[in-house]
Design a protein around this motif. Structure first.
Motif, PDB file in Angstrom:
ATOM      1  N   LEU A  94      -6.066  11.160  57.010  1.00  0.00           N
ATOM      2  CA  LEU A  94      -6.839  12.065  56.163  1.00  0.00           C
ATOM      3  C   LEU A  94      -7.730  11.293  55.190  1.00  0.00           C
ATOM      4  O   LEU A  94      -8.891  11.639  54.992  1.00  0.00           O
ATOM      5  CB  LEU A  94      -5.898  12.994  55.397  1.00  0.00           C
ATOM      6  N   LEU A  95      -7.206  10.216  54.601  1.00  0.00           N
ATOM      7  CA  LEU A  95      -8.012   9.406  53.694  1.00  0.00           C
ATOM      8  C   LEU A  95      -9.177   8.725  54.408  1.00  0.00           C
ATOM      9  O   LEU A  95     -10.280   8.633  53.857  1.00  0.00           O
ATOM     10  CB  LEU A  95      -7.132   8.370  52.991  1.00  0.00           C
ATOM     11  N   ILE A  96      -8.942   8.259  55.621  1.00  0.00           N
ATOM     12  CA  ILE A  96     -10.033   7.644  56.388  1.00  0.00           C
ATOM     13  C   ILE A  96     -11.108   8.679  56.681  1.00  0.00           C
ATOM     14  O   ILE A  96     -12.319   8.392  56.585  1.00  0.00           O
ATOM     15  CB  ILE A  96      -9.494   7.014  57.689  1.00  0.00           C
ATOM     16  N   ILE A  99     -13.089   9.180  53.456  1.00  0.00           N
ATOM     17  CA  ILE A  99     -13.989   8.050  53.200  1.00  0.00           C
ATOM     18  C   ILE A  99     -15.173   8.097  54.161  1.00  0.00           C
ATOM     19  O   ILE A  99     -16.309   7.792  53.781  1.00  0.00           O
ATOM     20  CB  ILE A  99     -13.230   6.706  53.288  1.00  0.00           C
ATOM     21  N   TYR A 100     -14.941   8.518  55.397  1.00  0.00           N
ATOM     22  CA  TYR A 100     -16.039   8.650  56.360  1.00  0.00           C
ATOM     23  C   TYR A 100     -17.038   9.711  55.901  1.00  0.00           C
ATOM     24  O   TYR A 100     -18.260   9.480  55.928  1.00  0.00           O
ATOM     25  CB  TYR A 100     -15.477   8.996  57.736  1.00  0.00           C
ATOM     26  N   ILE A 126     -17.235   0.748  53.601  1.00  0.00           N
ATOM     27  CA  ILE A 126     -16.668  -0.473  53.004  1.00  0.00           C
ATOM     28  C   ILE A 126     -16.899  -0.476  51.503  1.00  0.00           C
ATOM     29  O   ILE A 126     -16.000  -0.799  50.721  1.00  0.00           O
ATOM     30  CB  ILE A 126     -17.247  -1.727  53.683  1.00  0.00           C
ATOM     31  N   SER A 127     -18.106  -0.091  51.077  1.00  0.00           N
ATOM     32  CA  SER A 127     -18.406  -0.042  49.640  1.00  0.00           C
ATOM     33  C   SER A 127     -17.518   0.967  48.934  1.00  0.00           C
ATOM     34  O   SER A 127     -16.997   0.702  47.842  1.00  0.00           O
ATOM     35  CB  SER A 127     -19.870   0.312  49.425  1.00  0.00           C
ATOM     36  N   LEU A 128     -17.337   2.133  49.538  1.00  0.00           N
ATOM     37  CA  LEU A 128     -16.473   3.150  48.928  1.00  0.00           C
ATOM     38  C   LEU A 128     -15.021   2.688  48.876  1.00  0.00           C
ATOM     39  O   LEU A 128     -14.309   2.944  47.904  1.00  0.00           O
ATOM     40  CB  LEU A 128     -16.581   4.464  49.703  1.00  0.00           C
ATOM     41  N   PHE A 129     -14.580   1.997  49.904  1.00  0.00           N
ATOM     42  CA  PHE A 129     -13.207   1.483  49.906  1.00  0.00           C
ATOM     43  C   PHE A 129     -13.019   0.441  48.812  1.00  0.00           C
ATOM     44  O   PHE A 129     -11.982   0.401  48.156  1.00  0.00           O
ATOM     45  CB  PHE A 129     -12.865   0.899  51.271  1.00  0.00           C
ATOM     46  N   GLN A 130     -14.013  -0.409  48.619  1.00  0.00           N
ATOM     47  CA  GLN A 130     -13.918  -1.412  47.558  1.00  0.00           C
ATOM     48  C   GLN A 130     -13.897  -0.779  46.181  1.00  0.00           C
ATOM     49  O   GLN A 130     -13.196  -1.260  45.297  1.00  0.00           O
ATOM     50  CB  GLN A 130     -15.095  -2.388  47.663  1.00  0.00           C
ATOM     51  N   VAL A 131     -14.630   0.273  46.001  1.00  0.00           N
ATOM     52  CA  VAL A 131     -14.658   0.952  44.700  1.00  0.00           C
ATOM     53  C   VAL A 131     -13.346   1.693  44.453  1.00  0.00           C
ATOM     54  O   VAL A 131     -12.843   1.741  43.350  1.00  0.00           O
ATOM     55  CB  VAL A 131     -15.866   1.921  44.616  1.00  0.00           C
TER      56      VAL A 131
END
Length: 132
Positions: A94-96, A99-100, A126-131
């Protein structure tokens, strides 16, 4: 060397039937695995492939599964962990997905202003995951 000595001592202790070390109903499979790991480890040391020996030695952790059979409380804990991992996998999926979706929104909103971070959906994710 300790495991090799252990294997040799166990084979000697079997007395006139040394093959019982490999065919014993209770520990035969694990004894065979240990013997395979020890002999393959010595063969790979001659070839000087140290990383492969490390991987083989990590296979010994499979022996910990024998403790799960013997201790009912430990078995209950491991079964609970396995059921928990199944539940967590749905949450991760669900989190993936979220983020998508926000990655697509990021490309649409910020793709022209910051193409290095939001130029493609993959870079946006990737940017959203890093944030996060």
């Amino acid at each position: 060397a300790v495991f090799a000595v252990e294997a040799v001592m166990k084979i000697i202790c079997e007395g006139p039937e040394p093959l019982r070390y490999f065919t014993d109903e209770e520990n035969g499979r694990f004894n065979s695995l240990d013997f395979f790991i020890v002999t393959t480890g010595y063969a790979l040391i001659e070839v000087e492939s140290g990383s492969a020996v490390g991987v083989l030695r990590m296979l010994r952790l499979v022996r910990l599964l024998t403790f799960i059979k013997g201790v009912p409380q430990l078995r209950a804990i491991v079964q609970g962990l396995v059921k928990g991992v199944n539940s967590v996998s749905y949450i991760v999926l669900l989190l993936i997905l979220l983020i998508y979706l926000f990655g697509i929104v990021g490309v649409l909103l910020f793709g022209e202003n910051d193409p290095a971070r939001f130029g493609t959906v993959a870079m946006s994710m990737i940017s959203l995951f890093q944030v996060a």
